[in-house]
Motif scaffolding. Structure first.
Motif, mmCIF file in Angstrom:
data_model
loop_
_atom_site.group_PDB
_atom_site.id
_atom_site.type_symbol
_atom_site.label_atom_id
_atom_site.label_comp_id
_atom_site.label_asym_id
_atom_site.label_seq_id
_atom_site.Cartn_x
_atom_site.Cartn_y
_atom_site.Cartn_z
ATOM 1 N N THR A 3 -50.729 -39.245 -24.287
ATOM 2 C CA THR A 3 -50.570 -37.811 -24.508
ATOM 3 C C THR A 3 -49.502 -37.518 -25.553
ATOM 4 N N ALA A 4 -48.517 -38.409 -25.706
ATOM 5 C CA ALA A 4 -47.485 -38.211 -26.722
ATOM 6 C C ALA A 4 -48.085 -38.226 -28.125
ATOM 7 N N VAL A 5 -49.150 -39.011 -28.291
ATOM 8 C CA VAL A 5 -49.816 -39.111 -29.594
ATOM 9 C C VAL A 5 -50.919 -38.081 -29.733
ATOM 10 N N LEU A 6 -51.726 -37.922 -28.673
ATOM 11 C CA LEU A 6 -52.946 -37.126 -28.770
ATOM 12 C C LEU A 6 -52.774 -35.674 -28.345
ATOM 13 N N GLY A 7 -51.864 -35.412 -27.402
ATOM 14 C CA GLY A 7 -51.676 -34.057 -26.906
ATOM 15 C C GLY A 7 -51.922 -33.969 -25.414
ATOM 16 N N ASN A 8 -51.510 -32.875 -24.828
ATOM 17 C CA ASN A 8 -51.583 -32.702 -23.374
ATOM 18 C C ASN A 8 -52.804 -31.920 -22.907
ATOM 19 N N THR A 9 -53.493 -31.260 -23.814
ATOM 20 C CA THR A 9 -54.676 -30.492 -23.438
ATOM 21 C C THR A 9 -55.909 -31.046 -24.141
ATOM 22 N N LYS A 10 -57.058 -30.662 -23.617
ATOM 23 C CA LYS A 10 -58.315 -31.105 -24.235
ATOM 24 C C LYS A 10 -58.374 -30.668 -25.689
ATOM 25 N N SER A 11 -58.040 -29.417 -25.956
ATOM 26 C CA SER A 11 -58.091 -28.893 -27.312
ATOM 27 C C SER A 11 -57.163 -29.664 -28.246
ATOM 28 N N GLN A 38 -56.223 -44.117 -32.793
ATOM 29 C CA GLN A 38 -57.273 -44.953 -32.206
ATOM 30 C C GLN A 38 -56.752 -45.747 -31.021
ATOM 31 N N GLN A 39 -55.579 -46.326 -31.143
ATOM 32 C CA GLN A 39 -55.018 -47.103 -30.045
ATOM 33 C C GLN A 39 -54.705 -46.223 -28.839
ATOM 34 N N ALA A 40 -54.177 -45.033 -29.097
ATOM 35 C CA ALA A 40 -53.878 -44.109 -27.997
ATOM 36 C C ALA A 40 -55.164 -43.665 -27.311
ATOM 37 N N PHE A 41 -56.203 -43.411 -28.107
ATOM 38 C CA PHE A 41 -57.477 -42.978 -27.532
ATOM 39 C C PHE A 41 -58.107 -44.089 -26.698
ATOM 40 N N ALA A 57 -56.629 -46.483 -25.153
ATOM 41 C CA ALA A 57 -55.849 -46.628 -23.921
ATOM 42 C C ALA A 57 -56.198 -45.519 -22.930
ATOM 43 N N LEU A 58 -56.408 -44.312 -23.438
ATOM 44 C CA LEU A 58 -56.786 -43.194 -22.565
ATOM 45 C C LEU A 58 -58.179 -43.425 -21.982
ATOM 46 N N ARG A 59 -59.088 -43.936 -22.799
ATOM 47 C CA ARG A 59 -60.436 -44.239 -22.307
ATOM 48 C C ARG A 59 -60.397 -45.324 -21.240
ATOM 49 N N ASP A 60 -59.581 -46.349 -21.458
ATOM 50 C CA ASP A 60 -59.443 -47.416 -20.459
ATOM 51 C C ASP A 60 -58.887 -46.865 -19.153
ATOM 52 N N PHE A 61 -57.932 -45.923 -19.257
ATOM 53 C CA PHE A 61 -57.377 -45.289 -18.067
ATOM 54 C C PHE A 61 -58.468 -44.563 -17.278
ATOM 55 N N MET A 62 -59.343 -43.871 -17.987
ATOM 56 C CA MET A 62 -60.430 -43.147 -17.319
ATOM 57 C C MET A 62 -61.393 -44.115 -16.630
ATOM 58 N N TYR A 63 -61.703 -45.225 -17.270
ATOM 59 C CA TYR A 63 -62.594 -46.204 -16.652
ATOM 60 C C TYR A 63 -61.950 -46.842 -15.421
#
Length: 332
Positions: free
Chosen positions: A209-217, A242-245, A247-253
């Motif tokens: 979230t530090a890289v991508l943001g805290n909300t969906k938008s 890309q790396q942050a994304f 990691a976020l996808r892996d968290f969801m899985y």
């Protein structure tokens, strides 16, 4: 000069040199006379929107199986979100929006009922396995219009079959759709999971979230901006984003996609799909006439797979109940 030719001329004046131009398409499997109004990719987009498989997406699971309430995503709303993100990127990079939208709208036409649970169930049953991206191509090539298919252009078909994994699409527009699909499903699944009470947004990885943001938008905007910044002659994304994304996808899985409360009903999917599959293998004549003919032409397994994968969630459940659940006896 007709409307289509004028539109094609405008493309050459306004699109980036590395865009896919409508008048440069590799064409269709069955040659057709050009339309005098619509370029080839706009014509493909229209064919997808008007096909039966597209309408069925409204009653197919995205992540949460048969959720209560009408705010959760379905396969159709996911498709529309992918198209919106992909078109935003394509327009900003001056690529072909019609091609981008056509691929986006068609990419999940072959998805099963019950989301990836249904896909996994069919994959275990089918002799040749089952992958929704291959089935999406089969839908537009073979199953729509009572076996005639939609006869889409080579570029759209290539984008459909490469949208998930493996070889990347041959066009930049197809590569955009693959990225947009990932961006869309991770972010809208987070929102749906929070709404369903199976995810506390405070638990999202802080390094992400530090890289991508805290909300969906914020997250979607960050990903789009990164793609626009790093795409020059090809579609790319910045390594930090890309790396942050990923990691976020892996968290969801590791959390939401295997959450017991969110997925408890999916344990029943294997049984529903398996019983329907075995039933229609031995009762081919109970399918609609098109699939009966398909069974004679390409084999029972292929026809039954096509039939079941095309079902909506509601139709699959209703069919299962009619075939296997005893009804109350009514005195006439």
């Amino acid at each position: 000069m007709n409307v289509r030719q004028r539109t094609e001329e405008i493309e050459h004046l306004t699109l980036a040199p590395w865009a896919t131009f409508s008048d440069g398409s590799r064409g269709r499997v069955r040659q057709e006379e050009p339309d005098d109004i619509r370029p080839v990719f706009q014509r493909d987009r229209d064919r997808v929107i008007h096909c039966k498989a597209f309408r069925r997406l409204k009653q197919k699971t995205q992540v949460f199986l048969s959720p209560e309430g009408d705010l959760y995503r379905t396969r159709l709303t996911h498709t529309l979100e992918v198209a919106q993100i992909a078109r935003t990127i394509a327009r900003a990079l001056r690529l072909n929006e019609d091609l981008t939208e056509a691929i986006s709208l068609a990419h999940d036409l072959g998805h099963t009922p019950f989301g990836h649970a249904g896909e996994n169930a069919l994959d275990k049953l089918c002799p040749d396995g089952f992958h929704h991206y291959m089935q999406s191509l089969r839908v537009v090539d073979r199953l729509e219009k009572e076996g005639q298919g939609l006869n889409l252009s080579w570029e759209v078909r290539n984008g459909i079959v490469t949208h998930t994994k493996g070889t990347w699409a041959a066009t930049p527009e197809g590569r955009i759709v693959r990225m947009a699909d990932q961006i869309a499903f991770v972010n809208h699944d987070i929102e749906d999971a929070v709404r369903a009470g199976v995810l506390d947004p405070a638990l999202l990885p802080k390094e992400c979230t530090a890289v991508l943001g805290n909300t969906k938008s914020e997250r979607i905007t960050t990903m789009i901006r990164s793609i626009l910044t790093h795409s020059q002659g090809d579609v790319r994304i910045g390594s930090e984003e890309q790396q942050a994304f990923l990691a976020l996808r892996d968290f969801m899985y590791a959390t939401v996609y295997v959450d017991r409360s969110a997925k408890q009903e999916e344990q029943k999917v294997d049984n529903v799909i398996a019983q329907l599959y075995e039933y229609y293998l031995t009762h081919v004549d109970r399918m609609s006439n098109f699939y009966v003919q398909l069974a004679y032409q390409e084999g029972r397994e292929r026809a039954v797979t096509d039939y079941i994968s095309g079902m909506s969630d509601e139709f699959a459940i209703r069919t299962f109940e009619e075939l296997f659940v005893p009804r109350k006896w009514h005195v006439l």
